[in-house]
Write a protein that holds these residues in place. Structure first.
Motif, mmCIF file in Angstrom:
data_model
loop_
_atom_site.group_PDB
_atom_site.id
_atom_site.type_symbol
_atom_site.label_atom_id
_atom_site.label_comp_id
_atom_site.label_asym_id
_atom_site.label_seq_id
_atom_site.Cartn_x
_atom_site.Cartn_y
_atom_site.Cartn_z
ATOM 1 N N ILE A 99 33.187 22.369 41.471
ATOM 2 C CA ILE A 99 33.820 21.419 42.187
ATOM 3 C C ILE A 99 33.605 22.034 43.671
ATOM 4 C CG2 ILE A 99 35.783 19.899 42.734
ATOM 5 C CD1 ILE A 99 34.322 19.541 40.282
ATOM 6 N N PRO A 100 33.223 21.126 44.809
ATOM 7 C CA PRO A 100 32.766 21.799 46.148
ATOM 8 C C PRO A 100 34.191 21.551 46.948
ATOM 9 C CG PRO A 100 31.797 19.512 45.851
ATOM 10 C CD PRO A 100 32.419 19.889 44.627
ATOM 11 N N VAL A 101 34.892 22.411 46.946
ATOM 12 C CA VAL A 101 36.394 22.060 47.594
ATOM 13 C C VAL A 101 36.142 22.166 48.947
ATOM 14 C CG1 VAL A 101 37.910 22.420 45.741
ATOM 15 C CG2 VAL A 101 37.069 24.547 46.934
ATOM 16 N N GLU A 102 34.856 23.174 49.172
ATOM 17 C CA GLU A 102 34.765 23.456 50.645
ATOM 18 C C GLU A 102 34.144 22.324 51.518
ATOM 19 O OE1 GLU A 102 31.101 24.164 48.347
ATOM 20 O OE2 GLU A 102 33.296 25.057 48.083
ATOM 21 N N THR A 103 33.726 21.224 50.761
ATOM 22 C CA THR A 103 33.270 20.197 51.613
ATOM 23 C C THR A 103 34.388 19.048 51.951
ATOM 24 O OG1 THR A 103 32.857 18.894 49.454
ATOM 25 C CG2 THR A 103 31.147 20.259 50.145
ATOM 26 N N GLY A 155 54.859 23.400 41.701
ATOM 27 C CA GLY A 155 54.904 21.794 41.955
ATOM 28 C C GLY A 155 54.009 21.288 42.749
ATOM 29 N N ILE A 156 54.214 20.143 43.091
ATOM 30 C CA ILE A 156 53.205 19.374 43.743
ATOM 31 C C ILE A 156 52.747 19.999 44.990
ATOM 32 C CG2 ILE A 156 54.598 17.658 45.085
ATOM 33 C CD1 ILE A 156 52.711 15.354 44.620
ATOM 34 N N LEU A 157 53.525 20.685 46.007
ATOM 35 C CA LEU A 157 53.142 21.336 47.197
ATOM 36 C C LEU A 157 52.196 22.411 47.092
ATOM 37 C CD1 LEU A 157 56.747 21.442 48.818
ATOM 38 C CD2 LEU A 157 55.078 19.899 49.214
ATOM 39 N N ARG A 158 52.357 23.260 45.822
ATOM 40 C CA ARG A 158 51.390 24.349 45.783
ATOM 41 C C ARG A 158 50.203 24.004 45.314
ATOM 42 N NH1 ARG A 158 52.354 29.254 41.215
ATOM 43 N NH2 ARG A 158 51.120 30.797 42.293
ATOM 44 N N ALA A 159 50.121 22.808 44.371
ATOM 45 C CA ALA A 159 48.891 21.996 43.939
ATOM 46 C C ALA A 159 48.026 21.759 45.125
ATOM 47 C CB ALA A 159 49.058 21.250 43.050
ATOM 48 N N LEU A 160 48.830 20.846 45.812
ATOM 49 C CA LEU A 160 48.087 20.319 47.377
ATOM 50 C C LEU A 160 47.577 21.511 48.007
ATOM 51 C CD1 LEU A 160 50.404 17.629 47.996
ATOM 52 C CD2 LEU A 160 47.887 17.310 47.681
ATOM 53 N N ARG A 161 48.259 22.723 48.113
ATOM 54 C CA ARG A 161 47.726 23.783 48.992
ATOM 55 C C ARG A 161 46.700 24.578 48.378
ATOM 56 N NH1 ARG A 161 47.767 23.537 53.304
ATOM 57 N NH2 ARG A 161 50.031 23.304 53.622
ATOM 58 N N ARG A 162 46.657 24.646 47.029
ATOM 59 C CA ARG A 162 45.585 25.498 46.235
ATOM 60 C C ARG A 162 44.236 24.689 46.583
ATOM 61 N NH1 ARG A 162 47.844 27.338 40.303
ATOM 62 N NH2 ARG A 162 45.422 28.137 40.380
ATOM 63 N N VAL A 163 44.021 23.437 46.644
ATOM 64 C CA VAL A 163 43.007 22.582 46.768
ATOM 65 C C VAL A 163 42.625 22.345 48.248
ATOM 66 C CG1 VAL A 163 43.685 20.343 46.564
ATOM 67 C CG2 VAL A 163 41.479 20.809 45.635
ATOM 68 N N LEU A 164 43.615 22.068 49.205
ATOM 69 C CA LEU A 164 43.519 21.793 50.589
ATOM 70 C C LEU A 164 43.396 22.984 51.436
ATOM 71 C CD1 LEU A 164 45.403 18.419 50.815
ATOM 72 C CD2 LEU A 164 42.888 18.844 50.276
ATOM 73 N N LYS A 165 43.853 24.073 51.048
ATOM 74 C CA LYS A 165 44.166 25.229 51.740
ATOM 75 C C LYS A 165 44.553 25.218 53.249
ATOM 76 C CE LYS A 165 41.773 27.326 48.762
ATOM 77 N NZ LYS A 165 42.692 28.449 47.658
ATOM 78 N N ASP A 166 43.975 25.233 54.292
ATOM 79 C CA ASP A 166 44.683 25.151 55.622
ATOM 80 C C ASP A 166 44.726 23.790 56.362
ATOM 81 O OD1 ASP A 166 41.879 24.847 55.910
ATOM 82 O OD2 ASP A 166 42.009 26.181 57.812
ATOM 83 N N PHE A 183 33.177 14.523 37.824
ATOM 84 C CA PHE A 183 32.748 15.685 38.190
ATOM 85 C C PHE A 183 31.938 15.473 39.265
ATOM 86 C CE2 PHE A 183 33.912 18.434 34.102
ATOM 87 C CZ PHE A 183 35.323 18.755 34.559
ATOM 88 N N GLU A 184 30.757 14.713 39.130
ATOM 89 C CA GLU A 184 29.839 14.369 40.294
ATOM 90 C C GLU A 184 30.376 13.730 41.262
ATOM 91 O OE1 GLU A 184 26.857 16.039 39.849
ATOM 92 O OE2 GLU A 184 27.420 16.764 38.062
ATOM 93 N N LEU A 185 31.601 13.321 41.518
ATOM 94 C CA LEU A 185 31.871 12.353 42.541
ATOM 95 C C LEU A 185 33.031 12.910 43.332
ATOM 96 C CD1 LEU A 185 32.554 8.973 40.199
ATOM 97 C CD2 LEU A 185 30.472 9.771 42.035
ATOM 98 N N VAL A 186 34.060 13.787 42.738
ATOM 99 C CA VAL A 186 35.145 14.238 43.462
ATOM 100 C C VAL A 186 34.763 15.503 44.303
ATOM 101 C CG1 VAL A 186 36.627 13.334 41.910
ATOM 102 C CG2 VAL A 186 35.712 15.806 41.622
ATOM 103 N N LYS A 187 35.523 15.720 45.262
ATOM 104 C CA LYS A 187 35.534 16.980 46.122
ATOM 105 C C LYS A 187 36.316 18.236 45.690
ATOM 106 C CE LYS A 187 33.872 14.888 50.437
ATOM 107 N NZ LYS A 187 33.921 14.880 51.879
ATOM 108 N N GLY A 188 37.700 17.951 45.151
ATOM 109 C CA GLY A 188 38.712 18.683 44.546
ATOM 110 C C GLY A 188 39.505 17.993 43.730
ATOM 111 N N ILE A 189 39.804 18.984 42.795
ATOM 112 C CA ILE A 189 40.787 18.452 41.464
ATOM 113 C C ILE A 189 41.923 19.743 41.562
ATOM 114 C CG2 ILE A 189 40.831 18.119 39.150
ATOM 115 C CD1 ILE A 189 37.979 17.738 39.159
ATOM 116 N N ALA A 190 43.259 19.338 41.464
ATOM 117 C CA ALA A 190 44.175 20.281 41.531
ATOM 118 C C ALA A 190 45.122 19.765 40.231
ATOM 119 C CB ALA A 190 45.055 20.083 42.484
#
Length: 330
Positions: free
Chosen positions: A179-183, A251-262, A238-245
Motif C-alpha cells: 500500500i503506497p502511503v507515501e503517495t 484509538g482513532i488518533l493513533r491510527a490516523l497518525r500511523r497512516v498520515l504521518k506529519d 488494494f489496487e485503489l487505496v493509498k492508505g489503510i489503518a
C-alpha cells in the motif's frame, strides 16, 4: 508518539454533552499506559537488527518478508483482557473472531491476503472451554478462507490460576500489493468503515468501568462482547487505496497518525450507541486516544476513485487529509 498536549484544543463537540459530571476514568488509571508501550517498542527497535529481506513498511501494522515470491506478510496479536469477559460469559465464537480479526485486519493494512493461522494457548489445565474455543476458531477461519495449520497449548498452573488462560494468534499471508502511503496528498479523502463495537482494545478501561459502576453487561442496550469485524472486503480495493489503518491500540488518533504521518486531518465522527455509553464515564479526549469511536478501519483514497471504493466496502466519507487538524464529534 502522539503529543496529547497538541490535540486537546481542537476536539469540538456538537450535539448533546456526553460527560454528565460524574466520575471519569482513564486507560492509565486502569493499569495500561500506551506511552509506556510505545517506549518499549522503540527500545525493541533499537536493539533489533532488521535484515535486508524485510521490506520497509512505514505503518508498522505487519511485517513483509521478501524471501519468497510473492513476499510473505506476518503478524501476531491477541484478544487482550476482553478474553476475561468472553470466558465469564462463554462467548467462544466472539473470542475466536476477536483473535482472528486482530491479526487479519493488520495484515490487510499492508496489502496482504491472510491465509494461514497458528495459535498459542497458555492455560492452567486443559478443559472443555478450550475445546469449544478451538472448535470456534477453526470454524471462523474457514469462513474467511484461512486455515489453522499449527499451534501450541501449554499447561502452566504455576502462572495461570484455575479459570485464567490466554491465547495469542500468529497469521501469515501473501503480499498482493504494497500500500503506497507515501503517495497520500492533501485533499485526499478519508473513509471510515463502521466497527462492530469496541473490537478488542481498551478493555482494561471498560472492565474497570463495569466493576466500579456495578454495571451488568446484560443491562446494556447493545452487545458489548460482539466480536471484532473482519474487514475482508478491503482485500478487494488494494489496487485503489493509498492508505489503510486498522483502529486498534491508541484509538482513532493513533491510527490516523500511523497512516498520515506529519499530515493533518479534518474529520467528522458520528458516534454509535456504544461510544455514547462509554463517554458517560470517559472524557472525550481520553475516548479518542483509546477507542475506535465507531470506525474500525480507515481508508485513504483519491477523489477520482471514491465512488468505487465506497460501493465495494460500504464505508462512508468522514473527512479529508489537511494541513490543519480538526475533529467534530456528533
Amino acid at each position: 508518539m502522539i503529543l496529547l498536549c497538541s490535540l486537546l484544543f481542537w476536539v469540538n463537540m456538537r450535539g448533546e454533552n456526553m460527560n454528565d459530571g460524574g466520575m471519569k476514568y482513564t486507560y492509565s488509571g486502569s493499569g495500561v499506559d500506551v506511552l509506556r508501550n510505545d517506549e518499549f517498542t522503540d527500545y525493541i527497535k533499537s536493539v533489533v537488527k532488521i535484515p535486508e529481506w524485510v521490506v520497509k513498511e512505514p505503518t508498522g501494522y505487519a511485517t513483509i518478508l521478501n524471501f519468497t515470491n510473492p513476499p510473505i506478510v506476518l503478524t501476531a496479536d491477541g484478544v487482550g483482557s476482553k478474553l476475561l469477559l468472553h470466558i465469564e460469559h462463554g462467548r467462544w465464537e466472539d473470542a475466536a473472531q476477536d483473535l482472528i480479526a486482530m491479526n487479519y485486519n493488520d495484515i490487510v493494512c499492508v496489502g496482504g491476503l491472510p491465509k494461514a493461522f497458528v495459535d498459542y494457548l497458555g492455560v492452567n489445565h486443559i478443559d472443555k472451554d478450550h475445546y469449544e474455543f478451538v472448535k470456534a476458531l477453526a470454524k471462523k477461519l474457514s469462513e474467511y478462507d484461512m486455515a489453522l495449520v499449527a499451534g501450541e497449548t501449554a499447561e502452566i498452573p504455576s502462572i495461570y490460576s484455575d479459570r485464567d488462560w490466554d491465547v495469542a494468534g500468529f497469521c501469515v499471508g501473501t503480499l498482493q500489493r504494497r500500500i503506497p502511503v507515501e503517495t497520500i496528498n492533501y485533499e485526499d479523502l478519508i473513509i471510515g468503515l463502521p466497527a462492530s463495537g469496541f473490537h478488542s482494545n481498551g478493555w482494561s478501561l471498560i472492565r474497570k468501568i463495569l466493576k466500579e459502576e456495578k454495571i451488568s453487561i446484560k443491562e446494556l442496550d447493545f452487545d458489548l462482547l460482539k466480536g471484532t469485524k473482519i474487514y475482508s472486503e478491503v482485500t478487494k480495493v488494494f489496487e485503489l487505496v493509498k492508505g489503510i489503518a486498522h483502529v486498534t491500540g491508541g484509538g482513532i488518533l493513533r491510527a490516523l497518525r500511523r497512516v498520515l504521518k506529519d499530515k493533518g486531518w479534518e474529520i467528522t465522527i458520528r458516534l454509535p450507541d456504544y461510544m455514547r455509553w462509554v463517554l458517560k464515564y470517559v472524557e472525550i479526549e481520553e475516548g479518542m486516544r483509546t477507542f475506535n469511536m465507531g470506525y474500525g478501519m480507515i481508508l485513504i483514497v483519491s477523489r477520482e476513485i471514491l465512488d468505487k471504493v465506497l460501493e465495494i466496502t460500504g464505508g462512508e466519507v468522514i473527512g479529508v487529509v489537511s494541513k490543519n487538524t480538526k475533529i467534530v464529534v456528533q
